[in-house]
Write a protein that holds these residues in place. Sequence first.
Motif, PDB file in Angstrom:
ATOM      1  N   ASN A 150       0.853  -1.073   0.098  1.00 18.97           N
ATOM      2  CA  ASN A 150      -0.078  -0.003   0.023  1.00 18.97           C
ATOM      3  C   ASN A 150       0.800   1.455   0.057  1.00 18.97           C
ATOM      4  O   ASN A 150       0.854   1.948   0.927  1.00 18.97           O
ATOM      5  CB  ASN A 150      -0.812  -0.060   1.307  1.00 18.97           C
ATOM      6  N   ASP A 151       1.452   1.534  -1.182  1.00 19.35           N
ATOM      7  CA  ASP A 151       2.394   2.536  -1.162  1.00 19.35           C
ATOM      8  C   ASP A 151       2.369   2.958  -2.595  1.00 19.35           C
ATOM      9  O   ASP A 151       3.426   3.094  -3.622  1.00 19.35           O
ATOM     10  CB  ASP A 151       3.792   2.079  -1.037  1.00 19.35           C
ATOM     11  N   PRO A 152       1.398   3.752  -3.017  1.00 17.64           N
ATOM     12  CA  PRO A 152       1.015   4.217  -4.362  1.00 17.64           C
ATOM     13  C   PRO A 152       1.871   5.259  -4.848  1.00 17.64           C
ATOM     14  O   PRO A 152       2.059   5.496  -6.007  1.00 17.64           O
ATOM     15  CB  PRO A 152      -0.537   4.683  -4.391  1.00 17.64           C
ATOM     16  N   LYS A 153       2.510   6.141  -3.994  1.00 21.47           N
ATOM     17  CA  LYS A 153       3.494   7.060  -4.274  1.00 21.47           C
ATOM     18  C   LYS A 153       4.636   6.474  -4.892  1.00 21.47           C
ATOM     19  O   LYS A 153       5.215   6.778  -6.216  1.00 21.47           O
ATOM     20  CB  LYS A 153       3.742   7.997  -3.227  1.00 21.47           C
ATOM     21  N   PRO A 156       3.696   2.951  -7.834  1.00 23.32           N
ATOM     22  CA  PRO A 156       2.301   2.959  -8.264  1.00 23.32           C
ATOM     23  C   PRO A 156       1.735   1.673  -9.105  1.00 23.32           C
ATOM     24  O   PRO A 156       0.466   1.733  -9.537  1.00 23.32           O
ATOM     25  CB  PRO A 156       2.496   4.157  -9.223  1.00 23.32           C
ATOM     26  N   SER A 382      -8.559   3.241  -3.732  1.00 22.30           N
ATOM     27  CA  SER A 382      -8.702   4.721  -4.402  1.00 22.30           C
ATOM     28  C   SER A 382      -7.187   4.679  -4.882  1.00 22.30           C
ATOM     29  O   SER A 382      -6.407   3.913  -4.644  1.00 22.30           O
ATOM     30  CB  SER A 382      -9.066   5.488  -3.600  1.00 22.30           C
ATOM     31  N   PRO A 383      -6.974   5.798  -5.747  1.00 21.56           N
ATOM     32  CA  PRO A 383      -5.663   6.152  -6.127  1.00 21.56           C
ATOM     33  C   PRO A 383      -4.635   6.324  -4.990  1.00 21.56           C
ATOM     34  O   PRO A 383      -3.300   6.415  -4.938  1.00 21.56           O
ATOM     35  CB  PRO A 383      -5.844   7.677  -7.104  1.00 21.56           C
ATOM     36  N   THR A 384      -4.947   6.652  -3.748  1.00 18.54           N
ATOM     37  CA  THR A 384      -4.502   6.835  -2.546  1.00 18.54           C
ATOM     38  C   THR A 384      -4.354   5.748  -1.532  1.00 18.54           C
ATOM     39  O   THR A 384      -3.813   5.835  -0.301  1.00 18.54           O
ATOM     40  CB  THR A 384      -4.857   8.256  -1.768  1.00 18.54           C
ATOM     41  N   ASP A 385      -5.284   4.495  -1.774  1.00 15.88           N
ATOM     42  CA  ASP A 385      -5.470   3.644  -0.605  1.00 15.88           C
ATOM     43  C   ASP A 385      -5.310   2.278  -1.860  1.00 15.88           C
ATOM     44  O   ASP A 385      -6.494   1.855  -2.524  1.00 15.88           O
ATOM     45  CB  ASP A 385      -6.798   3.893  -0.103  1.00 15.88           C
ATOM     46  N   THR A 415      -0.015   3.060   4.978  1.00 13.00           N
ATOM     47  CA  THR A 415       0.850   3.072   3.873  1.00 13.00           C
ATOM     48  C   THR A 415       2.025   2.566   4.393  1.00 13.00           C
ATOM     49  O   THR A 415       2.618   2.830   5.598  1.00 13.00           O
ATOM     50  CB  THR A 415       0.816   4.293   3.230  1.00 13.00           C
TER      51      THR A 415
END
Length: 418
Positions: A150-153, A156, A382-385, A415
């Motif tokens: 869980n590390d979209p940054k 991605p 979501s794009p952040t989760d 995250t």
Amino acid sequence: MRITTTSRAAPAAASIMAAFAAAMAMAASPALAQKTYGPGASDTEIKIGNTVPYSGPASAYGILGKAYGAYFKKINDEGGINGRKIVFISYDDAYSPPKTVEQTRKLVESDEVMAIVGNVGTAANAAIQKYVNAKKTPQLFLATGATRWNDPKQFPWTMGWLPSYHAEAAAYAKYLLKEKPGAKIGVFYQNDDFGKDYVKGLKEGLGDKASTMIVMETSYEVSEPTVDSHIVKLKAAGVDTIFSFATGKFAAQSIKKVAELGWKPLHIVPNASSSLGSVLRPAGLDNAQDVVSATFAKDPTDPQWKDDPGMQKFYAYVEKYIPEGKAMESTVLSGYSIAQTMVEALKQCGDDLTHENLMKQAANLKNVQLDGLLPGVTVNTSPTDFSPIDQFQMMSFKGERWQRFGEIIKGETPTAVR
């Protein structure tokens, strides 16, 4: 859509009419006009791949690869995804990260798959995470609950599927503080990200009581043939509550050894090692009595679900597509559910079957209800989760099945912290 023309003299009016007709055809068929394909996709097929341990110390999880393949065959028999058949390529990595890297390179560079799906194991997935992100190849719905997915940054192109190990362990801590606040805890864990995530979540959940409640910690390597000596050490340390943050084979060994010692501690195992077929039966059902865990999914062996519409679909799938999975239905249900989530993301892609759009759709799943999830538990991203599932319920093993207790708990989904 490709439009070919031939070079031929024609009256201006005819050219104008031809252009008009072509424009009208494009307008009448927007779906056809907007078909976009990346590696692994075409008008007729969608190619996806993975690696699982069909052999080696975690070979019990090889059934997951077979479950994915069986579900995709079911989807193909029903017409595929928007008319396209799924081509599923699965290789054995023997639960060895170097082999995972080798096989994944083959999937990406030779087989040219659209995505890597459902890979098993924290260490194996960690070994390829940077590579697939550099290649911009989706690494989706992994059979591991490590926080690092869980590390979209930073990553991605990577998304897990299981509830976070960290959140699950924190829930165990809350349960223990309420039910047994004076516990003398022994922590037995796998010496990799899988085990360490659980230990971190447990300690954070216990807060300032962790230092006094945890009497002993001992870790094992997956190369060890037996973990009996670790369990003996925990008993000698005066432990009355044991956490076996271990994968299937080793969790089974710990349950069996505790019983052989005539020891009666509160024994908690992770959801990933709660399978009746691959863990508890090998350990001995008598030995597994009163073991505690947590779940987010229905138990296929529990008669309460025999008339449940979702589980009826699952039972029919097992009967037709993977009858050898009947002895390991809980693990097979995980594979079925991961594959079902992947199919949902692919359906949302429509005719834009690129790596970028697949990742976009995977990060926009809203209240997706899967056949095998407990009532009230849904898939959301979501794009952040990038944590699809963060809800579960406590359970205890009684007789020949797990019995759930307490309310549905929404766990923490931190995250990754670097």
